[in-house]
Design a protein around this motif. Structure first.
Motif, PDB file in Angstrom:
ATOM      1  N   ILE A   1      -5.515   8.196  -7.484  1.00  0.00           N
ATOM      2  CA  ILE A   1      -4.722   7.060  -7.739  1.00  0.00           C
ATOM      3  C   ILE A   1      -5.015   6.465  -8.389  1.00  0.00           C
ATOM      4  N   GLU A   2      -4.378   5.894  -9.389  1.00  0.00           N
ATOM      5  CA  GLU A   2      -4.515   5.756 -11.145  1.00  0.00           C
ATOM      6  C   GLU A   2      -3.987   4.023 -10.607  1.00  0.00           C
ATOM      7  N   LYS A   3      -4.272   3.551 -12.471  1.00  0.00           N
ATOM      8  CA  LYS A   3      -4.508   2.210 -12.734  1.00  0.00           C
ATOM      9  C   LYS A   3      -2.721   1.879 -12.717  1.00  0.00           C
ATOM     10  N   GLU A   4      -1.668   2.903 -13.534  1.00  0.00           N
ATOM     11  CA  GLU A   4      -0.771   2.617 -13.354  1.00  0.00           C
ATOM     12  C   GLU A   4       0.344   2.608 -12.188  1.00  0.00           C
ATOM     13  N   HIS A   5       0.023   3.686 -11.241  1.00  0.00           N
ATOM     14  CA  HIS A   5       0.142   3.885 -10.216  1.00  0.00           C
ATOM     15  C   HIS A   5      -0.099   2.422  -8.978  1.00  0.00           C
ATOM     16  N   ILE A   6      -1.247   1.727  -9.552  1.00  0.00           N
ATOM     17  CA  ILE A   6      -0.821   0.113  -8.602  1.00  0.00           C
ATOM     18  C   ILE A   6      -0.456  -0.664  -9.056  1.00  0.00           C
ATOM     19  N   TYR A   7      -0.195  -0.682 -10.552  1.00  0.00           N
ATOM     20  CA  TYR A   7       0.640  -1.324 -11.434  1.00  0.00           C
ATOM     21  C   TYR A   7       1.515  -1.222 -10.446  1.00  0.00           C
ATOM     22  N   GLU A   8       2.356  -0.283 -10.631  1.00  0.00           N
ATOM     23  CA  GLU A   8       3.908  -0.075 -10.159  1.00  0.00           C
ATOM     24  C   GLU A   8       4.360   0.046  -9.675  1.00  0.00           C
TER      25      GLU A   8
ATOM     26  N   LEU B   1       1.321  -1.006   0.185  1.00  0.00           N
ATOM     27  CA  LEU B   1      -0.326   0.111   0.338  1.00  0.00           C
ATOM     28  C   LEU B   1       0.784   1.293   0.094  1.00  0.00           C
ATOM     29  N   ARG B   2       1.971   1.081   1.111  1.00  0.00           N
ATOM     30  CA  ARG B   2       2.684   2.374   1.018  1.00  0.00           C
ATOM     31  C   ARG B   2       3.360   2.290  -0.326  1.00  0.00           C
ATOM     32  N   HIS B   3       3.759   1.257  -1.162  1.00  0.00           N
ATOM     33  CA  HIS B   3       4.558   1.529  -3.043  1.00  0.00           C
ATOM     34  C   HIS B   3       3.039   2.395  -3.492  1.00  0.00           C
ATOM     35  N   ILE B   4       1.977   1.590  -3.504  1.00  0.00           N
ATOM     36  CA  ILE B   4       0.736   2.132  -3.750  1.00  0.00           C
ATOM     37  C   ILE B   4       1.168   4.058  -4.105  1.00  0.00           C
ATOM     38  N   LEU B   5       0.760   4.092  -3.020  1.00  0.00           N
ATOM     39  CA  LEU B   5       0.814   5.883  -2.706  1.00  0.00           C
ATOM     40  C   LEU B   5       1.607   6.207  -3.334  1.00  0.00           C
ATOM     41  N   GLN B   6       3.287   6.074  -2.368  1.00  0.00           N
ATOM     42  CA  GLN B   6       4.117   6.577  -3.059  1.00  0.00           C
ATOM     43  C   GLN B   6       4.039   6.899  -4.355  1.00  0.00           C
ATOM     44  N   ALA B   7       3.958   6.241  -5.441  1.00  0.00           N
ATOM     45  CA  ALA B   7       3.902   5.813  -7.175  1.00  0.00           C
ATOM     46  C   ALA B   7       3.155   7.199  -7.481  1.00  0.00           C
ATOM     47  N   ALA B   8       1.357   7.315  -6.848  1.00  0.00           N
ATOM     48  CA  ALA B   8       0.923   8.549  -7.014  1.00  0.00           C
ATOM     49  C   ALA B   8       1.521   9.744  -6.124  1.00  0.00           C
ATOM     50  N   GLY B   9       2.526   9.574  -5.612  1.00  0.00           N
ATOM     51  CA  GLY B   9       3.313  11.504  -5.679  1.00  0.00           C
ATOM     52  C   GLY B   9       2.626  11.375  -4.206  1.00  0.00           C
ATOM     53  N   TYR B  10       1.816  10.334  -3.223  1.00  0.00           N
ATOM     54  CA  TYR B  10       1.896  10.641  -1.648  1.00  0.00           C
ATOM     55  C   TYR B  10       3.502  10.896  -0.915  1.00  0.00           C
ATOM     56  N   SER B  11       2.799  11.205  -0.139  1.00  0.00           N
ATOM     57  CA  SER B  11       4.035  11.262   1.584  1.00  0.00           C
ATOM     58  C   SER B  11       3.636  10.215   2.483  1.00  0.00           C
ATOM     59  N   VAL B  12       4.329   8.569   2.864  1.00  0.00           N
ATOM     60  CA  VAL B  12       3.301   7.921   3.887  1.00  0.00           C
ATOM     61  C   VAL B  12       4.184   7.793   4.543  1.00  0.00           C
ATOM     62  N   GLY B  13       3.794   7.731   5.533  1.00  0.00           N
ATOM     63  CA  GLY B  13       4.456   7.748   6.912  1.00  0.00           C
ATOM     64  C   GLY B  13       4.194   5.851   7.201  1.00  0.00           C
ATOM     65  N   THR B  14       4.912   5.012   8.047  1.00  0.00           N
ATOM     66  CA  THR B  14       4.434   3.716   8.020  1.00  0.00           C
ATOM     67  C   THR B  14       5.496   3.649   9.854  1.00  0.00           C
ATOM     68  N   PHE B  15       4.278   2.761  10.543  1.00  0.00           N
ATOM     69  CA  PHE B  15       4.544   2.146  11.256  1.00  0.00           C
ATOM     70  C   PHE B  15       4.061   0.967  12.410  1.00  0.00           C
ATOM     71  N   THR B  16       5.554   0.499  11.774  1.00  0.00           N
ATOM     72  CA  THR B  16       5.471  -1.500  11.757  1.00  0.00           C
ATOM     73  C   THR B  16       6.380  -2.004  12.344  1.00  0.00           C
ATOM     74  N   SER B  17       6.633  -3.643  12.926  1.00  0.00           N
ATOM     75  CA  SER B  17       7.355  -3.891  14.072  1.00  0.00           C
ATOM     76  C   SER B  17       7.300  -5.724  13.704  1.00  0.00           C
ATOM     77  N   PRO B  18       8.617  -6.152  13.998  1.00  0.00           N
ATOM     78  CA  PRO B  18      10.262  -6.017  14.818  1.00  0.00           C
ATOM     79  C   PRO B  18      10.147  -5.064  13.237  1.00  0.00           C
TER      80      PRO B  18
END
Length: 431
Positions: A285-292, A59-76
């Protein structure tokens, strides 16, 4: 006063002794003191037994491909602690960790003096993340992975745009309960009034719990296999190919470079989430953003090829469902290889369900241990295995060095088990 990165980490990890303390009262107290940064975050909340990190990555990569700035919180974390709080995949700087601890530490000490008691390590890290994304570095969207369960998880004070529950299987039963219904009840705790839920949950008993909770809160559900569908999935040498049909659109011939059917499911959840953001929240978000986006996504330590000659794969399969997915992935991608397994795990895992499936695909299986408080001994693991070519070793580094000298093209060296172990192995091999 904490001034250095090392001091900051020592203070954070020192809170591990407080263990896990369910409940949201301490988090609510901290947020109140900080001026409620969590209310300023456009969040997507992700819970589930396995696949949370991979789904976040897609999901981060899709949003970034669409030009959004994305924060993430993950573990570990796998390589460094800072990974837990990242912006566009880049861990925040050491200096920022120090600054966040300088804000949270005095509050933690004040909280400790109240009847609520001291905040745990995870509560402190969650508070740092919410303060960071709510006050210091506001992002277009923040993907927040729940730690344990959902209902009483310290991340559960957010009110997200969207909730995702990846799947339900047996893990952390001492905290979440012994049955799928009980575990599903805890995970369904992230569902908020009117906030849609996207899920890959398969088992009828778990789905019943989630769908009833969602209905009671008027939260619309989108379930994989019921509201959106994977069609024509096939494995190829560099990953997986599949097509997806959703309520809104069709996506023929999607490609991912992460391996396994479970990764196809994780990618499908991310595509559905992106579609929902586009349709209902006007994300561009366009289709190409999802594919990429999904093709670019990676998640270290998950069926990761760390050497080609010889072929070495590491995978943090740390519960029964993870092992099941790993075994299926090995069978579909490397059906003709001689598999040599190196395995280490924590003693509180369902080891009797994890070891036999690994033994089935292994030509040889070696058990080891690593420097971690709850790590099982090699002998304890070997006792649960019925295999003619099983062995134990206290020197996993020596095992890897020995195998790296071997160049038989038929061999696959599979190192798996605890994510804490995989983090150590990865560091050693990369060096």
């Amino acid at each position: 006063m904490i001034r250095t990165y090392e001091e900051a980490l020592e203070w954070i990890h020192g809170r591990l002794r407080l263990g896990i303390k369910p409940g949201l009262k301490r988090m609510e107290w901290l947020m109140d003191k900080l001026g409620h940064p969590e209310r300023r975050i456009r969040a997507i909340h992700i819970a589930g037994t396995n696949g949370k990190g991979s789904t976040v990555s897609y999901l981060r990569h899709i949003l970034q491909a669409a030009g959004y700035s994305v924060g993430t919180f993950t573990s570990p974390y796998v390589e460094q602690f800072n990974e837990r709080i990242s912006v566009n995949g880049n861990p925040i700087r050491d200096k920022e960790i120090v600054e966040l601890v300088q804000v949270i530490q005095p509050l933690a000490e004040e909280l400790e003096k109240t009847e609520l008691g001291a905040p745990t390590e995870f509560e402190v890290i969650t508070a740092m993340m919410l303060y960071y994304f709510g006050k210091k570095n506001i992002q277009d969207v923040v993907l927040i992975e729940a730690g344990l369960g959902g209902r009483f998880d310290s991340t559960n004070i957010i009110y997200p745009l969207l909730s995702i529950i990846t799947n339900i299987s047996y893990d952390h039963m001492n905290f979440l309960g012994e049955t799928l219904e009980k575990i599903a009840f805890e995970k369904a705790g992230i569902i908020k009034s009117g906030v849609p839920v996207i899920t890959g949950v398969e088992q009828p008993e778990a789905w019943t719990v989630i769908s009833e909770k969602a209905a009671s809160l008027k939260a619309k559900t989108y379930r994989l296999g019921e509201d959106f569908f994977i069609v024509q999935h096939e494995s190829f040498h560099d990953g997986e190919r599949f097509s997806l049909e959703t309520l809104f659109s069709q996506y023929p011939d999607l490609k991912i470079t992460m391996f396994g059917e479970h990764q196809v499911q994780n990618a499908a959840l991310a595509v559905m989430a992106a579609e929902y953001l586009r349709m209902c929240y006007s994300f561009l978000i366009e289709k190409e953003h999802i594919y990429e986006g999904i093709e670019k996504a990676k998640w270290i330590g998950r069926f990761e090829r760390v050497s080609n000659k010889p072929l070495i794969i590491i995978d943090g399969a740390h519960n029964a469902a993870g092992i099941h997915s790993l075994v299926n992935t090995v069978r579909s991608h490397y059906p003709n290889k001689d598999v040599h397994v190196l395995f280490a795990a924590l003693s509180d895992k369902p080891l009797d369900q994890m070891i036999p499936p690994l033994a089935e695909i292994a030509k040889t299986i070696t058990f080891t241990s690593f420097d971690f408080p709850r790590a099982a001994s090699p002998e304890q693991l070997a006792a649960l295995c019925n295999h003619p070519h099983k062995a134990t070793t206290d020197d996993w580094k020596g095992w890897i060095k020995e195998k790296k000298k071997q160049k038989r093209s038929d061999d696959l060296f599979l190192i798996t088990g605890s994510l804490y172990f995989i983090a150590e192995v990865r560091k050693f091999i990369k060096k």
